[in-house]
Design an enzyme around this catalytic site. Structure first.
Site, PDB file in Angstrom:
ATOM      1  N   ASP A  14       0.656  -1.201   0.050  1.00  0.00           N
ATOM      2  CA  ASP A  14       0.006   0.001  -0.055  1.00  0.00           C
ATOM      3  C   ASP A  14       0.835   1.375   0.094  1.00  0.00           C
ATOM      4  OD1 ASP A  14      -2.181  -1.775   0.021  1.00  0.00           O
ATOM      5  OD2 ASP A  14      -2.122  -1.523   2.205  1.00  0.00           O
ATOM      6  N   GLY A  16       1.531   2.878  -2.429  1.00  0.00           N
ATOM      7  CA  GLY A  16       0.913   3.975  -3.399  1.00  0.00           C
ATOM      8  C   GLY A  16       1.495   3.527  -5.136  1.00  0.00           C
ATOM      9  N   LYS A  17       1.625   2.198  -5.020  1.00  0.00           N
ATOM     10  CA  LYS A  17       2.295   1.595  -6.425  1.00  0.00           C
ATOM     11  C   LYS A  17       1.559   1.921  -7.842  1.00  0.00           C
ATOM     12  CE  LYS A  17       2.257  -2.203  -4.282  1.00  0.00           C
ATOM     13  NZ  LYS A  17       2.126  -2.087  -3.025  1.00  0.00           N
ATOM     14  N   LYS A  19      -0.571   4.632  -8.232  1.00  0.00           N
ATOM     15  CA  LYS A  19      -0.508   6.065  -8.602  1.00  0.00           C
ATOM     16  C   LYS A  19       0.552   5.945  -9.281  1.00  0.00           C
ATOM     17  CE  LYS A  19       0.661  10.480  -7.173  1.00  0.00           C
ATOM     18  NZ  LYS A  19       0.620  11.627  -6.481  1.00  0.00           N
ATOM     19  N   GLY A  41      -4.677  -4.179  -3.972  1.00  0.00           N
ATOM     20  CA  GLY A  41      -5.664  -2.912  -4.187  1.00  0.00           C
ATOM     21  C   GLY A  41      -4.792  -1.892  -4.490  1.00  0.00           C
ATOM     22  N   HIS A  42      -4.792  -1.234  -5.840  1.00  0.00           N
ATOM     23  CA  HIS A  42      -4.049  -0.269  -6.306  1.00  0.00           C
ATOM     24  C   HIS A  42      -4.955   0.790  -6.827  1.00  0.00           C
ATOM     25  CE1 HIS A  42      -0.410  -3.023  -7.262  1.00  0.00           C
ATOM     26  NE2 HIS A  42      -0.502  -3.274  -6.014  1.00  0.00           N
ATOM     27  N   ARG A 144       2.670 -28.668  -7.247  1.00  0.00           N
ATOM     28  CA  ARG A 144       2.395 -29.393  -8.563  1.00  0.00           C
ATOM     29  C   ARG A 144       0.971 -29.741  -8.679  1.00  0.00           C
ATOM     30  NH1 ARG A 144       8.103 -32.222  -7.772  1.00  0.00           N
ATOM     31  NH2 ARG A 144       7.046 -32.263  -5.682  1.00  0.00           N
ATOM     32  N   GLN A 222       1.940  -6.046  -3.222  1.00  0.00           N
ATOM     33  CA  GLN A 222       2.339  -5.979  -1.879  1.00  0.00           C
ATOM     34  C   GLN A 222       3.785  -5.259  -1.532  1.00  0.00           C
ATOM     35  OE1 GLN A 222       1.355  -9.478  -3.390  1.00  0.00           O
ATOM     36  NE2 GLN A 222      -0.703  -8.550  -3.084  1.00  0.00           N
ATOM     37  N   VAL A 298      -9.137  -2.755  -0.407  1.00  0.00           N
ATOM     38  CA  VAL A 298     -10.077  -3.719  -1.022  1.00  0.00           C
ATOM     39  C   VAL A 298     -10.713  -4.087   0.316  1.00  0.00           C
ATOM     40  CG1 VAL A 298     -10.033  -6.062  -1.582  1.00  0.00           C
ATOM     41  CG2 VAL A 298      -8.357  -4.693  -2.777  1.00  0.00           C
ATOM     42  N   ARG A 301     -10.185  -2.671   5.881  1.00  0.00           N
ATOM     43  CA  ARG A 301      -9.387  -2.786   7.371  1.00  0.00           C
ATOM     44  C   ARG A 301      -8.761  -1.711   7.506  1.00  0.00           C
ATOM     45  NH1 ARG A 301      -6.300  -8.526   7.130  1.00  0.00           N
ATOM     46  NH2 ARG A 301      -5.651  -7.773   4.976  1.00  0.00           N
ATOM     47  N   VAL A 410       2.765  14.430  -3.382  1.00  0.00           N
ATOM     48  CA  VAL A 410       2.203  15.108  -2.283  1.00  0.00           C
ATOM     49  C   VAL A 410       0.442  15.180  -2.021  1.00  0.00           C
ATOM     50  CG1 VAL A 410       4.074  16.727  -2.083  1.00  0.00           C
ATOM     51  CG2 VAL A 410       2.272  17.165  -3.751  1.00  0.00           C
TER      52      VAL A 410
HETATM   53  P1  GDP Z   1      -0.947   0.503  -3.548  1.00  0.00           P
HETATM   54  O1  GDP Z   1      -1.490  -0.782  -2.960  1.00  0.00           O
HETATM   55  O2  GDP Z   1       0.677   0.705  -3.479  1.00  0.00           O
HETATM   56  O3  GDP Z   1      -1.204   0.945  -5.169  1.00  0.00           O
HETATM   57  O4  GDP Z   1      -1.391   1.702  -2.673  1.00  0.00           O
HETATM   58  P2  GDP Z   1      -2.839   1.865  -2.057  1.00  0.00           P
HETATM   59  O5  GDP Z   1      -3.771   2.338  -3.263  1.00  0.00           O
HETATM   60  O6  GDP Z   1      -3.312   0.495  -1.394  1.00  0.00           O
HETATM   61  O7  GDP Z   1      -2.949   2.839  -1.012  1.00  0.00           O
HETATM   62  C1  GDP Z   1      -2.382   4.041  -1.149  1.00  0.00           C
HETATM   63  C2  GDP Z   1      -3.439   5.040  -0.762  1.00  0.00           C
HETATM   64  O8  GDP Z   1      -2.719   6.481  -0.660  1.00  0.00           O
HETATM   65  C3  GDP Z   1      -4.412   5.296  -1.698  1.00  0.00           C
HETATM   66  O9  GDP Z   1      -5.613   5.664  -1.327  1.00  0.00           O
HETATM   67  C4  GDP Z   1      -3.813   6.476  -2.658  1.00  0.00           C
HETATM   68  O10 GDP Z   1      -5.052   7.147  -3.318  1.00  0.00           O
HETATM   69  C5  GDP Z   1      -3.377   7.306  -1.746  1.00  0.00           C
HETATM   70  N1  GDP Z   1      -2.197   8.279  -1.934  1.00  0.00           N
HETATM   71  C6  GDP Z   1      -1.159   7.717  -2.858  1.00  0.00           C
HETATM   72  N2  GDP Z   1      -0.190   8.686  -2.988  1.00  0.00           N
HETATM   73  C7  GDP Z   1      -0.546   9.608  -1.867  1.00  0.00           C
HETATM   74  C8  GDP Z   1      -0.027  10.676  -1.767  1.00  0.00           C
HETATM   75  O11 GDP Z   1       1.084  11.307  -1.953  1.00  0.00           O
HETATM   76  N3  GDP Z   1      -0.726  11.453  -0.523  1.00  0.00           N
HETATM   77  C9  GDP Z   1      -1.804  10.999  -0.135  1.00  0.00           C
HETATM   78  N4  GDP Z   1      -2.511  11.914   0.896  1.00  0.00           N
HETATM   79  N5  GDP Z   1      -2.450   9.908  -0.385  1.00  0.00           N
HETATM   80  C10 GDP Z   1      -1.870   9.238  -1.490  1.00  0.00           C
HETATM   81  P1  IMO Z   2      -0.935  -4.161  -2.261  1.00  0.00           P
HETATM   82  O1  IMO Z   2      -0.457  -4.760  -3.771  1.00  0.00           O
HETATM   83  C1  IMO Z   2      -0.902  -4.560   2.151  1.00  0.00           C
HETATM   84  C2  IMO Z   2      -1.032  -8.691   3.448  1.00  0.00           C
HETATM   85  C3  IMO Z   2      -2.429  -9.129   4.229  1.00  0.00           C
HETATM   86  C4  IMO Z   2      -1.778 -10.061   5.190  1.00  0.00           C
HETATM   87  C5  IMO Z   2      -0.716 -10.936   4.288  1.00  0.00           C
HETATM   88  C6  IMO Z   2      -0.942 -11.964   3.603  1.00  0.00           C
HETATM   89  O2  IMO Z   2      -2.146  -3.452  -2.455  1.00  0.00           O
HETATM   90  O3  IMO Z   2       0.485  -3.270  -1.676  1.00  0.00           O
HETATM   91  P2  IMO Z   2      -2.609 -12.804   1.502  1.00  0.00           P
HETATM   92  O4  IMO Z   2      -4.059 -12.448   1.345  1.00  0.00           O
HETATM   93  O5  IMO Z   2      -1.825 -12.317   0.626  1.00  0.00           O
HETATM   94  O6  IMO Z   2      -2.284 -14.154   1.966  1.00  0.00           O
HETATM   95  O7  IMO Z   2      -2.275 -12.079   2.833  1.00  0.00           O
HETATM   96  O8  IMO Z   2      -0.297  -9.911   3.439  1.00  0.00           O
HETATM   97  N1  IMO Z   2      -1.293  -8.145   2.171  1.00  0.00           N
HETATM   98  C7  IMO Z   2      -1.364  -6.897   1.874  1.00  0.00           C
HETATM   99  N2  IMO Z   2      -1.049  -5.867   2.782  1.00  0.00           N
HETATM  100  N3  IMO Z   2      -1.139  -4.488   0.524  1.00  0.00           N
HETATM  101  C8  IMO Z   2      -1.201  -5.588  -0.161  1.00  0.00           C
HETATM  102  O9  IMO Z   2      -1.226  -5.380  -1.515  1.00  0.00           O
HETATM  103  C9  IMO Z   2      -1.299  -6.858   0.289  1.00  0.00           C
HETATM  104  N4  IMO Z   2      -1.603  -8.080  -0.032  1.00  0.00           N
HETATM  105  C10 IMO Z   2      -1.493  -8.758   1.097  1.00  0.00           C
HETATM  106  O10 IMO Z   2      -2.878  -8.258   4.880  1.00  0.00           O
HETATM  107  O11 IMO Z   2      -1.059  -9.444   6.155  1.00  0.00           O
HETATM  108 MG    MG Z   3      -2.909  -1.519  -1.913  1.00  0.00          MG
END
Ligand code: GDP
Ligand code: IMO
Ligand code: MG
Length: 424
Positions: A14, A16-17, A19, A41-42, A144, A222, A298, A301, A410
């Site tokens: 999470d 911010g990949k 974005k 969840g990106h 397998r 992840q 997603v 939590r 930012v």
């Molecule tokens: P990912 O899984 O790495 O793609 O990241 P997520 O989407 O799960 O979580 C990143 C969250 O931070 C999302 O709600 C984005 O919209 C938000 N976000 C990304 N970059 C920034 C930032 O620079 N500032 C703020 N305030 N929010 C951001």
């Molecule tokens: P993105 O790509 C944050 C965490 C779960 C749990 C552990 C194992 O959005 O960054 P799984 O369902 O993969 O067997 O869960 O990994 N987890 C994540 N945490 N961002 C994710 O993906 C995650 N994908 C799995 O919360 O601790």
């Molecule tokens: Mg995410």
């Protein structure tokens, strides 16, 4: 110049990949996912719209680029159908520009049930998975017993029935009760939907693109601290989230990889169970969570929040061979008087800056403290506007990690992204 770059998370996901992949996509011909599945969840935001992608690469909104789901990905056809249909309804039809590896493994309805059963059996020691069947699917792959996308083109009913029977026997032995009817119905609808897409030998597909001089951005899911080998085992996901995962998850040789973009938040979060040395249980942690809207994209939590952990980040930089750093969510720290950064761990009283084998017990973070910048950074468009205290924070991180920070984010919108022109 090498033409295949990797972007991946350096913390617990999470970062911010999504974005940044969207922002960087115009520089590339193709974007490829190489591991993980709908546990991801990106989030992307632009023109007042917000999208959350789970299995589909984040390159789909920037022109007519090729998007690849590689062999290292695990795919749930039911969730894929939901995701692709929602995108099509908002004007982003993907059928002509998304290809799927025949070697990607399918998440079966019974994999999702097994995920829940294994978590329930672990009780207090549960991993806190996303419940998407990730672990059981990768387990079947390595033992397998997996079912692959390419199997859809063969004797599929028989292959499916055999795998389902194996899973049912396990669930029976665990005395786990479940109802598969609705899940299975949606899953087979997903299989039919999947057939609209082009299934490819993705290792040939990707290497052909490279041979033609095309460039590819690999999108990690992840984060490094969730890697099955190098993360905080056993509180990890079941795939290799690190740079090497792009090689095995797409079929590209290590010497083809160019830049490795390592992405991290200006602080740190974690969702699910497991150790988190810099976690804050006070008002500061709550404030970071509030300002950063730290809830799962997603699962919804609440994410656990804490200060940046440079011991873990240094380890991630080493494992991945990061060449460029990207710092996200700097704006979330805009209001704090003091910013802390963990520079070492005290492990059973002994200080170390080397990431240890086990961080589950006896790890106490040692912090460096810096003054906060107390400035709203969300409207800034150039590094010339950065406050002095912010520059000092970034320099401190660069010096500790030995890699330049090339992009600062930012805010969540595509536009709130600032490139830094530091010397290399
Ligand atoms: P990912 O899984 O790495 O793609 O990241 P997520 O989407 O799960 O979580 C990143 C969250 O931070 C999302 O709600 C984005 O919209 C938000 N976000 C990304 N970059 C920034 C930032 O620079 N500032 C703020 N305030 N929010 C951001
Ligand atoms: P993105 O790509 C944050 C965490 C779960 C749990 C552990 C194992 O959005 O960054 P799984 O369902 O993969 O067997 O869960 O990994 N987890 C994540 N945490 N961002 C994710 O993906 C995650 N994908 C799995 O919360 O601790
Ligand atoms: Mg995410």
């Amino acid at each position: 110049m090498k033409s295949i770059d990797v972007l991946l998370g350096l913390q617990w996901g999470d970062e911010g990949k999504g974005k940044v992949v969207d922002v960087l996509t115009p520089k590339y011909d193709a974007v490829a996912r190489f591991q993980g599945g709908p546990n991801a969840g990106h989030t992307l935001e632009f023109e007042g719209q917000k999208y959350v992608l789970r299995s589909i690469p984040s390159g789909i909104f920037q022109g007519n680029k090729v998007n690849v789901i590689g062999n290292g990905v695990v795919l749930d056809p039911a969730l894929f159908k939901q995701e692709a249909e929602q995108l099509a309804a908002s004007g982003h039809d993907l059928t002509s520009r998304l290809v799927i590896s025949k070697k990607a493994h399918l998440i079966l309805p019974t994999h999702r049930i097994l995920d829940a059963a294994y978590e329930a059996a672990k009780g207090d020691a549960k991993v806190g998975t996303t419940g998407k069947g990730i672990g059981p699917t990768y387990t079947d792959k390595t033992s397998r017993n997996g079912v692959r996308v390419g199997d859809i083109l063969g004797n599929f009913e028989e292959i499916y029935a055999k795998a389902k029977k194996r899973h049912e026997d396990i669930l029976k032995s665990m005395n786990y009760s479940y109802d598969i009817t609705e899940l299975e119905k949606e899953w087979f609808e997903g299989i039919e939907y999947l057939k609209k897409f082009r299934f490819v030998d993705s290792e040939h597909f990707v290497n052909r693109l490279l041979a033609e001089g095309k460039s590819i951005l690999c999108e990690g899911a992840q984060g490094t601290m969730l890697d099955v080998d190098f993360g905080s085992y056993p509180f990890v996901t079941s795939s290799n989230t690190i740079c090497a995962g792009a090689c095995t998850g797409l079929g590209v040789a290590p010497n083809k990889i160019g830049e490795v973009y390592g992405i991290f938040k200006a602080y740190c979060t974690r969702v699910g169970s497991g150790p988190f040395p810099t976690e804050l249980f006070d008002e500061v942690g709550d404030e970071i969570g509030r300002r950063g809207h730290e809830f799962g994209a997603v699962t919804g939590r609440k994410r656990r929040c804490g200060w940046i952990d440079l011991v873990a980040l240094k380890y991630s930089v080493m494992i991945n061979g990061v060449t460029k750093l990207i710092m996200m969510k700097s704006d979330v720290l805009d209001t704090f008087d003091t910013i802390k950064a963990c520079v070492a761990y005290k492990v059973n009283g002994v200080e170390t800056d080397e990431f240890p084998y086990d961080i589950t017990q006896g790890v106490e973070p040692v912090y460096a403290e810096m003054p906060g910048w107390k400035t709203d950074m969300t409207k800034m468009t150039s590094e010339d506007e950065f406050p002095e205290e912010f520059n000092a924070y970034v320099s401190f991180i660069e010096e500790t990690l030995g890699v330049p920070v090339k992009i600062v984010s930012v805010g969540p919108d595509r536009e709130q992204t600032i490139e830094r022109y530091t010397e290399e």
